[in-house]
Write a protein that holds these residues in place. Structure first.
Motif, PDB file in Angstrom:
ATOM      1  N   THR A   4       3.904  31.534  -8.401  1.00 44.43           N
ATOM      2  CA  THR A   4       3.515  30.515  -9.389  1.00 44.43           C
ATOM      3  C   THR A   4       4.724  30.032 -10.187  1.00 44.43           C
ATOM      4  O   THR A   4       4.788  28.847 -10.552  1.00 44.43           O
ATOM      5  CB  THR A   4       2.459  31.087 -10.346  1.00 44.43           C
ATOM      6  N   LEU A   7       6.526  27.612  -7.931  1.00 47.43           N
ATOM      7  CA  LEU A   7       5.767  26.373  -7.763  1.00 47.43           C
ATOM      8  C   LEU A   7       5.871  25.474  -8.985  1.00 47.43           C
ATOM      9  O   LEU A   7       5.712  24.253  -8.882  1.00 47.43           O
ATOM     10  CB  LEU A   7       4.298  26.696  -7.473  1.00 47.43           C
ATOM     11  N   ARG A  13       2.583  18.801  -5.228  1.00 48.12           N
ATOM     12  CA  ARG A  13       2.335  19.740  -4.132  1.00 48.12           C
ATOM     13  C   ARG A  13       0.838  19.877  -3.869  1.00 48.12           C
ATOM     14  O   ARG A  13       0.008  19.637  -4.753  1.00 48.12           O
ATOM     15  CB  ARG A  13       2.918  21.106  -4.481  1.00 48.12           C
ATOM     16  N   GLN A  14       0.509  20.293  -2.684  1.00 45.84           N
ATOM     17  CA  GLN A  14      -0.849  20.691  -2.342  1.00 45.84           C
ATOM     18  C   GLN A  14      -0.792  22.138  -1.888  1.00 45.84           C
ATOM     19  O   GLN A  14       0.069  22.504  -1.091  1.00 45.84           O
ATOM     20  CB  GLN A  14      -1.409  19.809  -1.227  1.00 45.84           C
ATOM     21  N   LEU A  15      -1.721  22.944  -2.390  1.00 44.03           N
ATOM     22  CA  LEU A  15      -1.654  24.373  -2.142  1.00 44.03           C
ATOM     23  C   LEU A  15      -2.973  24.877  -1.581  1.00 44.03           C
ATOM     24  O   LEU A  15      -4.048  24.506  -2.051  1.00 44.03           O
ATOM     25  CB  LEU A  15      -1.339  25.108  -3.450  1.00 44.03           C
ATOM     26  N   VAL A  19      -2.205  32.600  -4.331  1.00 43.41           N
ATOM     27  CA  VAL A  19      -1.069  32.258  -5.180  1.00 43.41           C
ATOM     28  C   VAL A  19      -0.503  33.486  -5.888  1.00 43.41           C
ATOM     29  O   VAL A  19       0.610  33.442  -6.415  1.00 43.41           O
ATOM     30  CB  VAL A  19      -1.455  31.197  -6.232  1.00 43.41           C
ATOM     31  N   ALA A  63       4.258  32.981   2.670  1.00 38.97           N
ATOM     32  CA  ALA A  63       4.032  31.599   2.242  1.00 38.97           C
ATOM     33  C   ALA A  63       4.968  30.691   3.020  1.00 38.97           C
ATOM     34  O   ALA A  63       6.084  31.098   3.388  1.00 38.97           O
ATOM     35  CB  ALA A  63       4.272  31.461   0.745  1.00 38.97           C
ATOM     36  N   VAL A  65       6.421  26.479   3.158  1.00 37.44           N
ATOM     37  CA  VAL A  65       6.513  25.158   2.539  1.00 37.44           C
ATOM     38  C   VAL A  65       6.681  24.142   3.661  1.00 37.44           C
ATOM     39  O   VAL A  65       7.599  24.262   4.486  1.00 37.44           O
ATOM     40  CB  VAL A  65       7.681  25.081   1.548  1.00 37.44           C
ATOM     41  N   ALA A  77      -0.022  31.581   2.075  1.00 36.97           N
ATOM     42  CA  ALA A  77      -0.036  30.400   1.209  1.00 36.97           C
ATOM     43  C   ALA A  77       0.639  29.232   1.928  1.00 36.97           C
ATOM     44  O   ALA A  77       1.749  29.378   2.449  1.00 36.97           O
ATOM     45  CB  ALA A  77       0.676  30.702  -0.096  1.00 36.97           C
ATOM     46  N   ILE A  79       2.052  25.514   1.284  1.00 33.43           N
ATOM     47  CA  ILE A  79       2.467  24.602   0.207  1.00 33.43           C
ATOM     48  C   ILE A  79       2.977  23.326   0.857  1.00 33.43           C
ATOM     49  O   ILE A  79       4.008  23.330   1.533  1.00 33.43           O
ATOM     50  CB  ILE A  79       3.580  25.246  -0.647  1.00 33.43           C
ATOM     51  N   GLN A  80       2.244  22.237   0.673  1.00 34.77           N
ATOM     52  CA  GLN A  80       2.631  20.966   1.275  1.00 34.77           C
ATOM     53  C   GLN A  80       3.310  20.099   0.214  1.00 34.77           C
ATOM     54  O   GLN A  80       2.776  19.901  -0.881  1.00 34.77           O
ATOM     55  CB  GLN A  80       1.422  20.227   1.853  1.00 34.77           C
ATOM     56  N   VAL A  81       4.493  19.583   0.542  1.00 31.12           N
ATOM     57  CA  VAL A  81       5.272  18.765  -0.388  1.00 31.12           C
ATOM     58  C   VAL A  81       5.739  17.504   0.320  1.00 31.12           C
ATOM     59  O   VAL A  81       5.704  17.407   1.557  1.00 31.12           O
ATOM     60  CB  VAL A  81       6.497  19.545  -0.919  1.00 31.12           C
TER      61      VAL A  81
END
Length: 505
Positions: A4, A7, A13-15, A19, A63, A65, A77, A79-81
């Motif tokens: 967190t 982030l 971002r989309q998660l 987390v 996780a 990204v 996890a 994480i889309q950016v």
């Protein structure tokens, strides 16, 4: 550090997935992933990191990204950016405690001159009372500690780790070569540069950038981008791109040799001993003596003076600091000999850099100029005929050889170089039939043999320039990297000729 917290550094971002994680490692290479790692799926020209997400998860990534949705286990996890590289730069800075905030950061960008300028600015920073670290093409170093550089500017995770290490060792300032790749790929995103310096822009890296406009756009980001860029700018106006950059940074301190600028030479004397000059600066005229030689080193000294003025140094401090820099590895580096000849090794590997190096030695008015050079494989082929034309135009005798052919045929590269040699007054000869007068060139594909042959031709008053590799101590043939150092080869050839001084190494 908790996920967190990392982030919180990125927007938009989309998660999905858990987390409440504490990653053990940040990495962008799936081969480095271990249990609990956070993996960044970087898009690339050759490979797309998204294809390695399954391997990263299998290796224990907690996780990932990404820039597009991918199926992952519920325990991982996702994480889309919008920009994976930018997210990586910000998260890496946070992971290592924002080390750049503890340093006075100076960034140097441009096609040529970056390495020499890091040495000059390092001396200025010491004079200003700082303990400077340096990141660049030759090495990453601080206070006697040094490690070889694999990239001009490291990837953001590696860069932030390096900055944290420098801070722990006691660094208070940083001077960094900032490559166009680094700017395009967000490697230095988030670093607040106190001073940014632009040297010049000539054709290079066009195997990566589509054209000169994209190349310039990448460089421009240090000065007019959203990184946040640099607070003070020093711009060399010696080419059209410097003039254009000045339009977007009219507050910049300007440098030029021949135009009206804040830093400019008033009087210059060049010799084999170096440069003596009186140079106008905002701090007043500087009387400078330097062991560096050549017009382009005069440009470098003027650019460094601009940075010194931004640092608030007075004229005596500027002259004292710059006068202490006697040589830069692989940049017109002298190889001692007993032939009364000047033997130099230089990193020049573009047409513009080679032309400047040859102009530097021509200004010394030698009896003859001998040049040995080649071009690297798997790199922009457009510069090869240009370098061929430049070499023979400025040399009495040119030896075309191999550089780092990599996966290309060395003879095919040499043919492309020779295609640029169109001057009818320049004769191609076999090594055993070179005419005693007039301009000529020979082809000797083996670089060691080419250097040895050139040394055999040397006479008193000549200059021999071996260009292209400079400080490099390797040659890449195919996929194999083998030890090869132009300086060692020159000393070996001089020793075999009985022309190496007793203390020569």
């Amino acid at each position: 550090m908790q996920l967190t917290e990392l982030l919180s550094q990125i927007d938009g971002r989309q998660l999905s997935g858990p987390v409440d994680l504490c990653p053990t490692l940040l990495c962008h290479d799936s081969r480095q992933v271990c249990e609990g790692a956070l993996f960044f799926a970087l898009p690339g020209a050759q490979q797309d990191g998204h294809a390695f997400v399954p391997a990263a998860i299998a290796a224990g990534a907690c996780a990932v990204v990404v820039e597009r949705p991918l199926p992952v286990p519920e325990s991982v996890a996702l994480i889309q950016v919008a920009d994976c590289r930018r997210a990586m730069a910000r998260m890496a800075a946070a992971w290592y405690g924002f080390p750049a905030r503890q340093l006075l950061c100076i960034g140097v960008t441009g096609t040529n001159g970056k390495t020499t300028l890091t040495y000059l600015i390092e001396a200025l920073l010491r004079q200003a009372g700082h303990r400077p670290a340096v990141i660049g093409t030759i090495s990453n170093r601080f206070d006697g500690y040094s490690q070889p550089a694999s990239h001009t500017t490291p990837e953001s995770i590696d860069l932030q780790a390096l900055l944290a290490d420098f801070c722990q060792r006691g660094a208070t300032a940083l001077v960094m070569e900032v490559s166009s790749h680094a700017l395009q790929q967000q490697r230095v995103f988030g670093i607040d540069f106190a001073i940014g310096l632009f040297t010049n822009l000539t054709p290079e890296h066009l195997d990566y950038h589509a054209d000169m406009e994209q190349y310039f756009a990448a460089k421009q980001r240090l000065f007019c981008g959203d990184m946040p860029g640099c607070r003070q700018a020093v711009i060399h106006l010696g080419d059209a791109y410097g003039q254009r950059l000045w339009q977007c940074r009219p507050d910049a301190l300007t440098v030029a040799l021949e135009q009206d600028a804040a830093v400019r030479p008033l009087a210059v004397r060049q010799s084999l001993a170096g440069i003596e000059a009186r140079i106008a600066t905002p701090a007043g005229p500087v009387e400078l003596r330097s062991a560096l030689v050549g017009r382009f080193n005069l440009e470098n000294l003027c650019c460094a003076l601009g940075v010194g003025c931004c640092l608030g140094l007075d004229t005596e401090a500027l002259a004292r600091a710059l006068g202490q820099v006697a040589a830069v590895p692989g940049r017109l580096e002298r190889i001692e000999n007993t032939l009364d000849a000047l033997v130099l090794v230089d990193y020049a590997h573009t047409g513009d850099a080679l032309e400047k190096a040859l102009q530097a030695v021509a200004d010394l008015r030698p009896r003859r100029i001998l040049t040995v050079f080649g071009c690297g494989g798997d790199r922009d082929p457009r510069k090869r005929p240009v370098m061929g034309a430049v070499a023979v135009a400025a040399s009495d005798l040119t030896v075309v050889t191999s550089d780092n052919p990599r996966t290309e045929d060395p003879l095919a590269i040499i043919d492309q170089i020779c295609a640029g040699i169109r001057d009818p007054r320049v004769v191609r000869c076999a090594p055993e039939t070179v005419p005693p007068v007039g301009s000529a060139y020979v082809v000797i594909p083996d670089r060691a043999a080419a250097i040895a042959w050139a040394v055999e031709q040397l006479r008193g008053g000549d200059v021999l320039l071996v260009a292209g590799k400079g400080h490099e101590d390797y040659q890449i043939i195919g996929s194999r990297k083998q030890h090869f150092d132009d300086r060692e080869q020159l000393r070996l050839a001089l020793r075999q000729r009985g022309a190496l001084p007793r203390n020569g190494r």
